[in-house]
Scaffold this motif. Sequence first.
Motif, PDB file in Angstrom:
ATOM      1  N   ASP A   2       0.825  -1.189   0.000  1.00 27.83           N
ATOM      2  CA  ASP A   2       0.000   0.000   0.000  1.00 27.83           C
ATOM      3  C   ASP A   2       0.875   1.261   0.000  1.00 27.83           C
ATOM      4  N   ASP A   3       0.507   2.263  -0.826  1.00 31.04           N
ATOM      5  CA  ASP A   3       1.289   3.495  -0.893  1.00 31.04           C
ATOM      6  C   ASP A   3       1.348   4.213   0.446  1.00 31.04           C
ATOM      7  N   ARG A   4       0.251   4.161   1.199  1.00 34.45           N
ATOM      8  CA  ARG A   4       0.232   4.830   2.503  1.00 34.45           C
ATOM      9  C   ARG A   4       1.197   4.151   3.472  1.00 34.45           C
ATOM     10  N   THR A  45       7.912  -7.815   6.911  1.00 33.20           N
ATOM     11  CA  THR A  45       6.786  -8.394   7.640  1.00 33.20           C
ATOM     12  C   THR A  45       5.863  -7.294   8.153  1.00 33.20           C
ATOM     13  N   VAL A  46       6.452  -6.214   8.634  1.00 30.29           N
ATOM     14  CA  VAL A  46       5.645  -5.086   9.090  1.00 30.29           C
ATOM     15  C   VAL A  46       4.827  -4.513   7.931  1.00 30.29           C
ATOM     16  N   GLU A  47       5.436  -4.410   6.766  1.00 32.79           N
ATOM     17  CA  GLU A  47       4.717  -3.912   5.585  1.00 32.79           C
ATOM     18  C   GLU A  47       3.487  -4.780   5.304  1.00 32.79           C
ATOM     19  N   ALA A  48       3.685  -6.081   5.352  1.00 31.80           N
ATOM     20  CA  ALA A  48       2.571  -6.992   5.089  1.00 31.80           C
ATOM     21  C   ALA A  48       1.477  -6.837   6.141  1.00 31.80           C
ATOM     22  N   MET A  49       1.869  -6.758   7.402  1.00 34.29           N
ATOM     23  CA  MET A  49       0.889  -6.666   8.485  1.00 34.29           C
ATOM     24  C   MET A  49       0.084  -5.371   8.405  1.00 34.29           C
ATOM     25  N   LEU A  50       0.786  -4.263   8.153  1.00 32.32           N
ATOM     26  CA  LEU A  50       0.088  -2.975   8.105  1.00 32.32           C
ATOM     27  C   LEU A  50      -0.808  -2.871   6.882  1.00 32.32           C
ATOM     28  N   THR A  51      -0.372  -3.456   5.770  1.00 27.85           N
ATOM     29  CA  THR A  51      -1.209  -3.456   4.571  1.00 27.85           C
ATOM     30  C   THR A  51      -2.482  -4.258   4.818  1.00 27.85           C
ATOM     31  N   MET A  52      -2.351  -5.404   5.481  1.00 29.86           N
ATOM     32  CA  MET A  52      -3.526  -6.223   5.801  1.00 29.86           C
ATOM     33  C   MET A  52      -4.435  -5.527   6.813  1.00 29.86           C
ATOM     34  N   LEU A  53      -3.828  -4.810   7.752  1.00 31.16           N
ATOM     35  CA  LEU A  53      -4.610  -4.141   8.794  1.00 31.16           C
ATOM     36  C   LEU A  53      -5.403  -2.969   8.233  1.00 31.16           C
ATOM     37  N   ASP A  54      -4.809  -2.251   7.278  1.00 30.86           N
ATOM     38  CA  ASP A  54      -5.458  -1.124   6.610  1.00 30.86           C
ATOM     39  C   ASP A  54      -5.954  -0.051   7.582  1.00 30.86           C
ATOM     40  N   PRO A  55      -5.071   0.445   8.469  1.00 29.95           N
ATOM     41  CA  PRO A  55      -5.495   1.538   9.362  1.00 29.95           C
ATOM     42  C   PRO A  55      -5.719   2.812   8.581  1.00 29.95           C
ATOM     43  N   ARG A  56      -6.743   3.569   8.968  1.00 29.00           N
ATOM     44  CA  ARG A  56      -7.155   4.775   8.253  1.00 29.00           C
ATOM     45  C   ARG A  56      -7.166   5.981   9.184  1.00 29.00           C
ATOM     46  N   PRO A  57      -7.035   7.206   8.635  1.00 31.14           N
ATOM     47  CA  PRO A  57      -7.121   8.402   9.480  1.00 31.14           C
ATOM     48  C   PRO A  57      -8.396   8.388  10.316  1.00 31.14           C
ATOM     49  N   LEU A  75       1.723   3.086  13.193  1.00 30.82           N
ATOM     50  CA  LEU A  75       0.265   3.157  13.298  1.00 30.82           C
ATOM     51  C   LEU A  75      -0.195   4.588  13.534  1.00 30.82           C
ATOM     52  N   ALA A  76       0.518   5.310  14.422  1.00 28.09           N
ATOM     53  CA  ALA A  76       0.146   6.703  14.715  1.00 28.09           C
ATOM     54  C   ALA A  76       0.224   7.555  13.452  1.00 28.09           C
ATOM     55  N   HIS A  77       1.248   7.316  12.640  1.00 28.87           N
ATOM     56  CA  HIS A  77       1.366   8.057  11.381  1.00 28.87           C
ATOM     57  C   HIS A  77       0.192   7.749  10.457  1.00 28.87           C
ATOM     58  N   LEU A  78      -0.197   6.486  10.392  1.00 30.22           N
ATOM     59  CA  LEU A  78      -1.237   6.064   9.461  1.00 30.22           C
ATOM     60  C   LEU A  78      -2.636   6.514   9.862  1.00 30.22           C
ATOM     61  N   VAL A  79      -2.884   6.701  11.165  1.00 31.27           N
ATOM     62  CA  VAL A  79      -4.234   7.087  11.601  1.00 31.27           C
ATOM     63  C   VAL A  79      -4.384   8.596  11.784  1.00 31.27           C
ATOM     64  N   ALA A  80      -3.305   9.346  11.563  1.00 32.12           N
ATOM     65  CA  ALA A  80      -3.395  10.810  11.626  1.00 32.12           C
ATOM     66  C   ALA A  80      -4.003  11.337  10.326  1.00 32.12           C
ATOM     67  N   PRO A  81      -4.757  12.431  10.406  1.00 42.49           N
ATOM     68  CA  PRO A  81      -5.170  13.128  11.625  1.00 42.49           C
ATOM     69  C   PRO A  81      -6.415  12.504  12.254  1.00 42.49           C
ATOM     70  N   GLY A  82      -6.562  12.748  13.539  1.00 44.80           N
ATOM     71  CA  GLY A  82      -7.788  12.397  14.220  1.00 44.80           C
ATOM     72  C   GLY A  82      -7.831  11.034  14.860  1.00 44.80           C
ATOM     73  N   GLY A  83      -6.844  10.181  14.573  1.00 41.38           N
ATOM     74  CA  GLY A  83      -6.849   8.846  15.162  1.00 41.38           C
ATOM     75  C   GLY A  83      -6.070   8.790  16.461  1.00 41.38           C
ATOM     76  N   SER A  84      -6.049   7.618  17.066  1.00 38.08           N
ATOM     77  CA  SER A  84      -5.292   7.414  18.297  1.00 38.08           C
ATOM     78  C   SER A  84      -4.751   5.997  18.320  1.00 38.08           C
ATOM     79  N   VAL A  85      -3.615   5.849  19.011  1.00 38.49           N
ATOM     80  CA  VAL A  85      -2.964   4.547  19.125  1.00 38.49           C
ATOM     81  C   VAL A  85      -2.521   4.351  20.564  1.00 38.49           C
ATOM     82  N   VAL A  86      -2.730   3.143  21.075  1.00 40.82           N
ATOM     83  CA  VAL A  86      -2.175   2.765  22.365  1.00 40.82           C
ATOM     84  C   VAL A  86      -1.479   1.426  22.180  1.00 40.82           C
TER      85      VAL A  86
END
Length: 199
Positions: A2-4, A45-57, A75-86
């Motif tokens: 995924d480009d993101r 592996t991280v690329e594959a996991m994050l692509t499958m997870l598809d986190p969105r702003p 994850l924080a980068h991928l869900v910005a703006p407006g998202g949150s990560v713990v």
Amino acid sequence: MDDRVRAAMRAVDRRGFLPRGQRRLAGSDQAVLIGHGATCSQPSTVEAMLTMLDPRPGDRCLDVGAGSGWTTALLAHLVAPGGSVVGVEIEPALVGWARANLVAAGYPDVRVAPADPDRLGLPDDAPFDRILVSAEARAVPDELLAQLTDEGRVVVPVRGDLLAVDARGVILERRGTYSFVRLRDGARDRARRGRRSGR
């Protein structure tokens, strides 16, 4: 990929999440030891996991096994703006280090909590839109599915395959073959990092 996800991995420098003596390995596609039996994830592996997870702003995300904090920052980068990560981390010494790494990388508002050895995830903070897990389970953990929103998904390795699973337990995507440490048995399964894909 995924480009993101590609953009996030360019933006979040892995070097800042490695011990000083290991930073020369930041650009290599391998897991890197970070101490306490943990590793910083293999980038492919991280690329594959994050692509499958598809986190969105705007998404609320849980990172099970935060380790050095690298995937937590991604994850924080991928869900910005407006998202949150713990993030949650079972190794006490890594909790503080992950927090410091996230602050240094420009993510001071991202929280890393000590994992409760008797509970998987963070049920008190649920629901989450996305949950990322980097330890192999015997089956998709019902305890994590219960922490998802109705439209949420979890990415978790199960018996060597990476699975993306929705809140109903339906497998959305499967990729293999990956090697991870197992979710630890306690009163309930405990989350830790994967050797190939550890945090």
